[in-house]
Design an enzyme around this catalytic site. Structure first.
Site, PDB file in Angstrom:
ATOM      1  N   ARG A 196       3.471  -0.141 -11.119  1.00  0.00           N
ATOM      2  CA  ARG A 196       4.110  -1.583 -11.187  1.00  0.00           C
ATOM      3  C   ARG A 196       5.197  -1.690 -10.205  1.00  0.00           C
ATOM      4  O   ARG A 196       5.784  -0.521  -9.823  1.00  0.00           O
ATOM      5  CB  ARG A 196       4.404  -2.129 -12.515  1.00  0.00           C
ATOM      6  CG  ARG A 196       3.374  -2.371 -13.731  1.00  0.00           C
ATOM      7  CD  ARG A 196       2.651  -3.467 -13.444  1.00  0.00           C
ATOM      8  NE  ARG A 196       1.510  -3.598 -14.540  1.00  0.00           N
ATOM      9  CZ  ARG A 196       0.446  -2.937 -14.499  1.00  0.00           C
ATOM     10  NH1 ARG A 196       0.188  -2.129 -13.723  1.00  0.00           N
ATOM     11  NH2 ARG A 196      -0.170  -3.237 -15.542  1.00  0.00           N
ATOM     12  N   GLN A 197       5.476  -2.777  -9.505  1.00  0.00           N
ATOM     13  CA  GLN A 197       6.479  -2.902  -8.511  1.00  0.00           C
ATOM     14  C   GLN A 197       7.592  -3.913  -9.218  1.00  0.00           C
ATOM     15  O   GLN A 197       7.143  -4.747  -9.841  1.00  0.00           O
ATOM     16  CB  GLN A 197       5.887  -3.712  -7.180  1.00  0.00           C
ATOM     17  CG  GLN A 197       5.022  -2.724  -6.485  1.00  0.00           C
ATOM     18  CD  GLN A 197       3.502  -2.580  -6.962  1.00  0.00           C
ATOM     19  OE1 GLN A 197       3.087  -3.541  -7.626  1.00  0.00           O
ATOM     20  NE2 GLN A 197       3.143  -1.494  -7.055  1.00  0.00           N
ATOM     21  N   TYR A 198       8.693  -3.462  -8.925  1.00  0.00           N
ATOM     22  CA  TYR A 198       9.810  -4.150  -9.642  1.00  0.00           C
ATOM     23  C   TYR A 198      11.096  -4.233  -8.746  1.00  0.00           C
ATOM     24  O   TYR A 198      11.245  -3.257  -8.062  1.00  0.00           O
ATOM     25  CB  TYR A 198      10.268  -3.587 -11.046  1.00  0.00           C
ATOM     26  CG  TYR A 198       9.525  -3.528 -12.092  1.00  0.00           C
ATOM     27  CD1 TYR A 198       9.048  -4.680 -12.715  1.00  0.00           C
ATOM     28  CD2 TYR A 198       8.613  -2.087 -12.465  1.00  0.00           C
ATOM     29  CE1 TYR A 198       8.138  -4.693 -13.743  1.00  0.00           C
ATOM     30  CE2 TYR A 198       7.951  -2.400 -13.541  1.00  0.00           C
ATOM     31  CZ  TYR A 198       7.496  -3.611 -14.091  1.00  0.00           C
ATOM     32  OH  TYR A 198       6.664  -3.481 -15.326  1.00  0.00           O
ATOM     33  N   HIS A 236       0.889  -1.331  -0.010  1.00  0.00           N
ATOM     34  CA  HIS A 236      -0.103  -0.140   0.036  1.00  0.00           C
ATOM     35  C   HIS A 236       0.871   1.341  -0.013  1.00  0.00           C
ATOM     36  O   HIS A 236       0.615   2.382  -0.601  1.00  0.00           O
ATOM     37  CB  HIS A 236      -1.052   0.002   1.296  1.00  0.00           C
ATOM     38  CG  HIS A 236      -2.129  -0.905   1.018  1.00  0.00           C
ATOM     39  ND1 HIS A 236      -3.039  -1.074   2.129  1.00  0.00           N
ATOM     40  CD2 HIS A 236      -2.457  -1.801   0.043  1.00  0.00           C
ATOM     41  CE1 HIS A 236      -3.849  -1.750   1.800  1.00  0.00           C
ATOM     42  NE2 HIS A 236      -3.589  -2.441   0.445  1.00  0.00           N
ATOM     43  N   GLU A 293       1.110   2.163   7.836  1.00  0.00           N
ATOM     44  CA  GLU A 293       1.563   3.078   6.732  1.00  0.00           C
ATOM     45  C   GLU A 293       1.986   4.341   6.871  1.00  0.00           C
ATOM     46  O   GLU A 293       3.138   4.858   6.296  1.00  0.00           O
ATOM     47  CB  GLU A 293       0.312   2.787   5.600  1.00  0.00           C
ATOM     48  CG  GLU A 293      -0.052   1.799   5.040  1.00  0.00           C
ATOM     49  CD  GLU A 293      -1.249   1.197   4.478  1.00  0.00           C
ATOM     50  OE1 GLU A 293      -1.882   2.260   4.166  1.00  0.00           O
ATOM     51  OE2 GLU A 293      -1.572   0.145   4.462  1.00  0.00           O
ATOM     52  N   GLY A 302      13.724 -17.501 -14.028  1.00  0.00           N
ATOM     53  CA  GLY A 302      13.254 -16.535 -14.822  1.00  0.00           C
ATOM     54  C   GLY A 302      13.841 -15.035 -14.146  1.00  0.00           C
ATOM     55  O   GLY A 302      14.769 -15.136 -13.529  1.00  0.00           O
ATOM     56  N   VAL A 303      12.823 -14.343 -14.118  1.00  0.00           N
ATOM     57  CA  VAL A 303      12.978 -12.943 -13.613  1.00  0.00           C
ATOM     58  C   VAL A 303      13.012 -12.904 -12.325  1.00  0.00           C
ATOM     59  O   VAL A 303      13.212 -11.902 -11.582  1.00  0.00           O
ATOM     60  CB  VAL A 303      11.937 -11.901 -14.295  1.00  0.00           C
ATOM     61  CG1 VAL A 303      10.644 -12.204 -13.734  1.00  0.00           C
ATOM     62  CG2 VAL A 303      12.356 -10.437 -14.202  1.00  0.00           C
ATOM     63  N   CYS A 335       6.480 -13.632  -3.786  1.00  0.00           N
ATOM     64  CA  CYS A 335       5.410 -13.578  -4.998  1.00  0.00           C
ATOM     65  C   CYS A 335       5.561 -12.248  -5.836  1.00  0.00           C
ATOM     66  O   CYS A 335       5.523 -11.386  -5.342  1.00  0.00           O
ATOM     67  CB  CYS A 335       3.957 -14.051  -4.639  1.00  0.00           C
ATOM     68  SG  CYS A 335       3.763 -15.710  -4.052  1.00  0.00           S
ATOM     69  N   TYR A 356      -9.338   4.266   2.387  1.00  0.00           N
ATOM     70  CA  TYR A 356      -9.925   3.206   3.322  1.00  0.00           C
ATOM     71  C   TYR A 356     -11.595   3.246   3.325  1.00  0.00           C
ATOM     72  O   TYR A 356     -12.233   2.446   3.707  1.00  0.00           O
ATOM     73  CB  TYR A 356      -9.110   3.137   4.678  1.00  0.00           C
ATOM     74  CG  TYR A 356      -8.034   2.370   4.601  1.00  0.00           C
ATOM     75  CD1 TYR A 356      -7.646   1.048   4.949  1.00  0.00           C
ATOM     76  CD2 TYR A 356      -6.689   2.990   4.327  1.00  0.00           C
ATOM     77  CE1 TYR A 356      -6.526   0.291   4.445  1.00  0.00           C
ATOM     78  CE2 TYR A 356      -5.571   2.351   4.131  1.00  0.00           C
ATOM     79  CZ  TYR A 356      -5.434   1.102   4.240  1.00  0.00           C
ATOM     80  OH  TYR A 356      -4.170   0.447   3.997  1.00  0.00           O
TER      81      TYR A 356
END
Length: 396
Positions: A204-206, A85, A135, A268-269, A389, A95
């Site tokens: 996106r998260q990388y 988040h 958070e 893989g990645v 994940c 929320y």
């Protein structure tokens, strides 16, 4: 704190929730995006299409109901979600929106009556406060950290480099010329992109793929056939272009003592967070055994192989083993890879049974399930097993 009656009322709805399944969260998301379409700029709509996010939220709701009288059990999940988040810059007002649509969904699907709706309203309020407070701690800590920031910060692409047939790396430096905060090996960045070809803003998260240096960040992105962002980054974004980033986040990171043996496993990645961990171990002159196990389709898909080889030469305690599922003619066994086919950990049985060894792994879900089963079958205790994940979390 919730009173006993509220807890009992929420728990009484578990059979109904379980029988409904992800239809509950499908209705919730459909309702929320209809009434608050601006939230499509926050959520990954690809995960809505394939059902992963609906399933993840449904599992979270059921877990909360089942453990509402023992919230300590949920703290690891809360930490994971809070970091996600924070990477999405979620604010308290979000929320309130979610709570409104959750209660409306329960009412529209079940007409359960005021007692149950009131109980779920109280229960959701407690959970929302837990997330809001955690958070805010993450945001505030980032602000106080040298080179840290709150919210979005503009970066330019300093370097774009092809790492394999399907993976490109991107190095970002802040446009303001200032420092960037350090991060823990295994954490990720969120990248925010807007383009006329997109229906919504995309986030996106990388995973970060190098050791902290105070001046730049590096990630790597695999081109996905239907990936809106991955194809845009590969095909459109060039050195000098601007992206917006939130500060590094994530609860999956290397956390071991110098004398601890470790095995880094990827496919893989999924090797991207492992690269950050490996660079950290090298930087710290880690002198206990390090096993590097990686699976790739073939040499053309094997990213960062030269960087790993350079680190291996500098670390006598490093042992690497590579699997290619379908080697090409030019892939030489014993040089580019050691084994053909799927990753079979029994070939390293004794090396992996080193006392106190920790295992970190990442890759496709089926691969991680396969690895976890092998480790457990070897007698490895769950406390030594750590995984990440990509996308909505799944229990391996």
């Amino acid at each position: 704190m919730l009173d006993n009656q509220t807890i009992a009322t929420v728990k009484s709805t578990i059979p109904l929730l379980s029988a409904t399944g992800p239809k509950l969260t499908a209705h919730f998301y459909e309702r929320m995006f209809k009434h608050n379409p601006e939230l499509k700029n926050i959520f990954n709509m690809s995960h809505q299409l394939n059902g992963d996010q609906r399933e993840a939220l449904f599992n979270a709701i059921c877990a909360y109901a089942a453990n509402i009288d023992n919230l300590k059990v949920l703290l690891p999940a809360v930490e994971k979600i809070a970091h996600k988040h924070a990477s999405l810059n979620i604010q308290p007002e979000h929320y309130q929106i979610v709570g409104t649509h959750l209660l409306a969904t329960l009412n529209e699907m079940f007409q359960p009556g005021n007692e149950i709706l009131d109980a779920w309203g109280k229960a959701y309020g407690v959970l929302a406060d837990i997330f809001i407070n955690r958070e805010e701690q993450i945001y505030h800590s980032g602000e106080l950290t040298d080179g840290g920031w709150r919210g979005l910060r503009p970066f330019r692409i300093n370097r774009k480099e092809v790492k394999s047939e399907v993976i490109c790396s991107f190095e970002f430096a802040p446009q303001d010329g200032g420092k960037v905060m350090d991060y823990k090996p295994g954490q990720y960045l969120s990248i925010y992109l807007q383009d006329d070809s997109f229906a919504n803003r995309e986030i996106r998260q990388y995973s970060l793929t190098a050791a902290p240096n105070g001046s730049s960040y590096r990630i790597a992105i695999k081109r996905e056939p239907q990936g809106i962002v991955s194809n845009h980054m590969h095909d459109k974004m060039q050195e000098g272009d601007t992206v917006w980033l939130t500060a590094p986040r994530g609860d999956f990171f290397l956390d071991i003592k110098p004398e601890t043996p470790v095995t880094l496993i990827s496919a893989g990645v999924g090797l991207t967070p492992m690269m950050s961990m490996l660079y950290h171990l090298h930087q710290q002159n880690h002198n206990s055994p390090i096993n590097w196990l990686h699976a790739a389709e073939h040499g053309g898909h094997h990213a960062f192989s030269h960087e790993v080889a350079a680190i291996a030469q500098a670390m006598p305690n490093f042992a690497g083993t590579i699997w290619y599922r379908e080697p090409r003619d030019e892939d030489q066994q014993g040089i580019h890879y050691q084994h053909k086919g799927f990753m079979d950990l029994t070939v390293l049985n004794e090396a992996l049974k080193t006392e106190g060894m920790h295992f970190y792994f990442c890759g496709p879900v089926a691969f991680m399930q396969y690895v976890a089963k092998q480790l457990l079958d070897m007698g490895i205790d769950k406390q030594f097993i750590h995984y990440e994940c990509f996308g909505p979390h799944k229990v391996i």
